[in-house]
Design a protein around this motif. Sequence first.
Motif, mmCIF file in Angstrom:
data_model
loop_
_atom_site.group_PDB
_atom_site.id
_atom_site.type_symbol
_atom_site.label_atom_id
_atom_site.label_comp_id
_atom_site.label_asym_id
_atom_site.label_seq_id
_atom_site.Cartn_x
_atom_site.Cartn_y
_atom_site.Cartn_z
ATOM 1 N N GLU A 296 44.140 29.742 54.302
ATOM 2 C CA GLU A 296 42.887 29.002 54.246
ATOM 3 C C GLU A 296 41.665 29.878 54.495
ATOM 4 N N SER A 297 41.845 31.019 55.146
ATOM 5 C CA SER A 297 40.698 31.897 55.434
ATOM 6 C C SER A 297 40.777 33.219 54.661
ATOM 7 N N MET A 298 41.493 33.232 53.539
ATOM 8 C CA MET A 298 41.624 34.442 52.730
ATOM 9 C C MET A 298 40.260 34.791 52.132
ATOM 10 N N PRO A 299 39.788 36.034 52.292
ATOM 11 C CA PRO A 299 38.448 36.391 51.819
ATOM 12 C C PRO A 299 38.355 36.444 50.298
ATOM 13 N N ARG A 300 37.144 36.136 49.804
ATOM 14 C CA ARG A 300 36.836 36.275 48.380
ATOM 15 C C ARG A 300 35.794 37.381 48.265
ATOM 16 N N VAL A 301 36.074 38.395 47.480
ATOM 17 C CA VAL A 301 35.184 39.549 47.340
ATOM 18 C C VAL A 301 34.236 39.299 46.173
ATOM 19 N N LEU A 302 32.948 39.367 46.442
ATOM 20 C CA LEU A 302 31.897 39.121 45.437
ATOM 21 C C LEU A 302 32.140 37.825 44.667
ATOM 22 N N ASN A 303 32.504 36.792 45.413
ATOM 23 C CA ASN A 303 32.736 35.458 44.850
ATOM 24 C C ASN A 303 33.795 35.464 43.752
ATOM 25 N N GLY A 304 34.824 36.294 43.912
ATOM 26 C CA GLY A 304 35.932 36.325 42.968
ATOM 27 C C GLY A 304 35.852 37.458 41.956
ATOM 28 N N LEU A 305 34.759 38.203 41.903
ATOM 29 C CA LEU A 305 34.641 39.311 40.952
ATOM 30 C C LEU A 305 35.371 40.556 41.437
ATOM 31 N N GLY A 306 35.489 40.720 42.747
ATOM 32 C CA GLY A 306 36.224 41.839 43.317
ATOM 33 C C GLY A 306 37.607 41.400 43.759
ATOM 34 N N VAL A 307 38.334 42.323 44.372
ATOM 35 C CA VAL A 307 39.712 42.061 44.799
ATOM 36 C C VAL A 307 39.870 42.471 46.254
ATOM 37 N N ALA A 308 40.514 41.622 47.031
ATOM 38 C CA ALA A 308 40.938 41.983 48.381
ATOM 39 C C ALA A 308 42.429 42.292 48.309
ATOM 40 N N ILE A 309 42.831 43.449 48.806
ATOM 41 C CA ILE A 309 44.250 43.819 48.815
ATOM 42 C C ILE A 309 44.812 43.463 50.181
ATOM 43 N N VAL A 310 45.907 42.676 50.164
ATOM 44 C CA VAL A 310 46.469 42.099 51.377
ATOM 45 C C VAL A 310 47.933 42.512 51.514
ATOM 46 N N SER A 311 48.317 42.907 52.729
ATOM 47 C CA SER A 311 49.706 43.210 53.023
ATOM 48 C C SER A 311 50.325 41.966 53.663
ATOM 49 N N THR A 312 51.279 41.351 52.965
ATOM 50 C CA THR A 312 51.909 40.121 53.438
ATOM 51 C C THR A 312 53.389 40.362 53.713
ATOM 52 N N SER A 313 54.061 39.323 54.147
ATOM 53 C CA SER A 313 55.506 39.410 54.365
ATOM 54 C C SER A 313 56.257 39.477 53.030
ATOM 55 N N HIS A 314 55.569 39.144 51.921
ATOM 56 C CA HIS A 314 56.159 39.214 50.586
ATOM 57 C C HIS A 314 55.750 40.484 49.862
ATOM 58 N N GLY A 315 55.125 41.427 50.557
ATOM 59 C CA GLY A 315 54.707 42.686 49.950
ATOM 60 C C GLY A 315 53.193 42.779 49.852
ATOM 61 N N VAL A 316 52.725 43.876 49.277
ATOM 62 C CA VAL A 316 51.292 44.097 49.099
ATOM 63 C C VAL A 316 50.860 43.408 47.819
ATOM 64 N N MET A 317 49.780 42.610 47.908
ATOM 65 C CA MET A 317 49.306 41.846 46.751
ATOM 66 C C MET A 317 47.814 41.592 46.861
ATOM 67 N N THR A 318 47.250 41.014 45.802
ATOM 68 C CA THR A 318 45.831 40.676 45.808
ATOM 69 C C THR A 318 45.616 39.363 46.549
ATOM 70 N N ASP A 319 44.360 39.070 46.852
ATOM 71 C CA ASP A 319 44.045 37.817 47.546
ATOM 72 C C ASP A 319 44.390 36.601 46.694
ATOM 73 N N LYS A 320 44.236 36.719 45.378
ATOM 74 C CA LYS A 320 44.551 35.594 44.488
ATOM 75 C C LYS A 320 46.044 35.301 44.480
ATOM 76 N N GLU A 321 46.859 36.348 44.437
ATOM 77 C CA GLU A 321 48.315 36.162 44.476
ATOM 78 C C GLU A 321 48.755 35.588 45.820
ATOM 79 N N ALA A 322 48.115 36.026 46.903
ATOM 80 C CA ALA A 322 48.461 35.517 48.234
ATOM 81 C C ALA A 322 48.134 34.027 48.341
ATOM 82 N N ARG A 323 46.991 33.617 47.767
ATOM 83 C CA ARG A 323 46.646 32.189 47.767
ATOM 84 C C ARG A 323 47.642 31.388 46.939
ATOM 85 N N ALA A 324 48.059 31.931 45.798
ATOM 86 C CA ALA A 324 49.006 31.233 44.925
ATOM 87 C C ALA A 324 50.376 31.083 45.596
ATOM 88 N N GLN A 325 50.801 32.100 46.339
ATOM 89 C CA GLN A 325 52.093 32.040 47.031
ATOM 90 C C GLN A 325 51.993 31.404 48.404
#
Length: 131
Positions: free
Chosen positions: A91-120
């Motif tokens: 719920e608090s995953m950051p959005r970079v430049l209102n979705g134009l940029g990418v936040a890279i996140v290390s999760t328990s399912h591996g390293v992914m973008t913020d959009k993929e983390a929200r989808a999963q």
Amino acid sequence: MTDPIADFLTRIRNAVKANHKVVEIPGSKIKEAITKILHEQGYILSYKFVQDGFRSTIKIALKYHPETRISAIKGLKRVSRPGLRQYAGVESMPRVLNGLGVAIVSTSHGVMTDKEARAQKVGGEVICYVY
């Protein structure tokens, strides 16, 4: 070196400022995952992992506009660092430049973008912002 990911981002940032075509970086698994994301998102042209015995390097071909020589990478910002880790839930995953940029996140399912983390529907440590 206390923060190899910050060194990775700084080497790319410096190569972009100097208009280099290729940059070589010492390799690791997390750097390889970040490099794959940068390629999938279209920020770099290509990459190659080179294994020299026990030592590995990553060769990254940087992407520029063919006529104006402007880089595809405008900015790289390290968010979570060894002295102050930054975590974000779904719920608090950051959005970079209102979705134009990418936040890279290390999760328990591996390293992914913020959009993929929200989808999963997973949260994790916010490594960096790319725009």
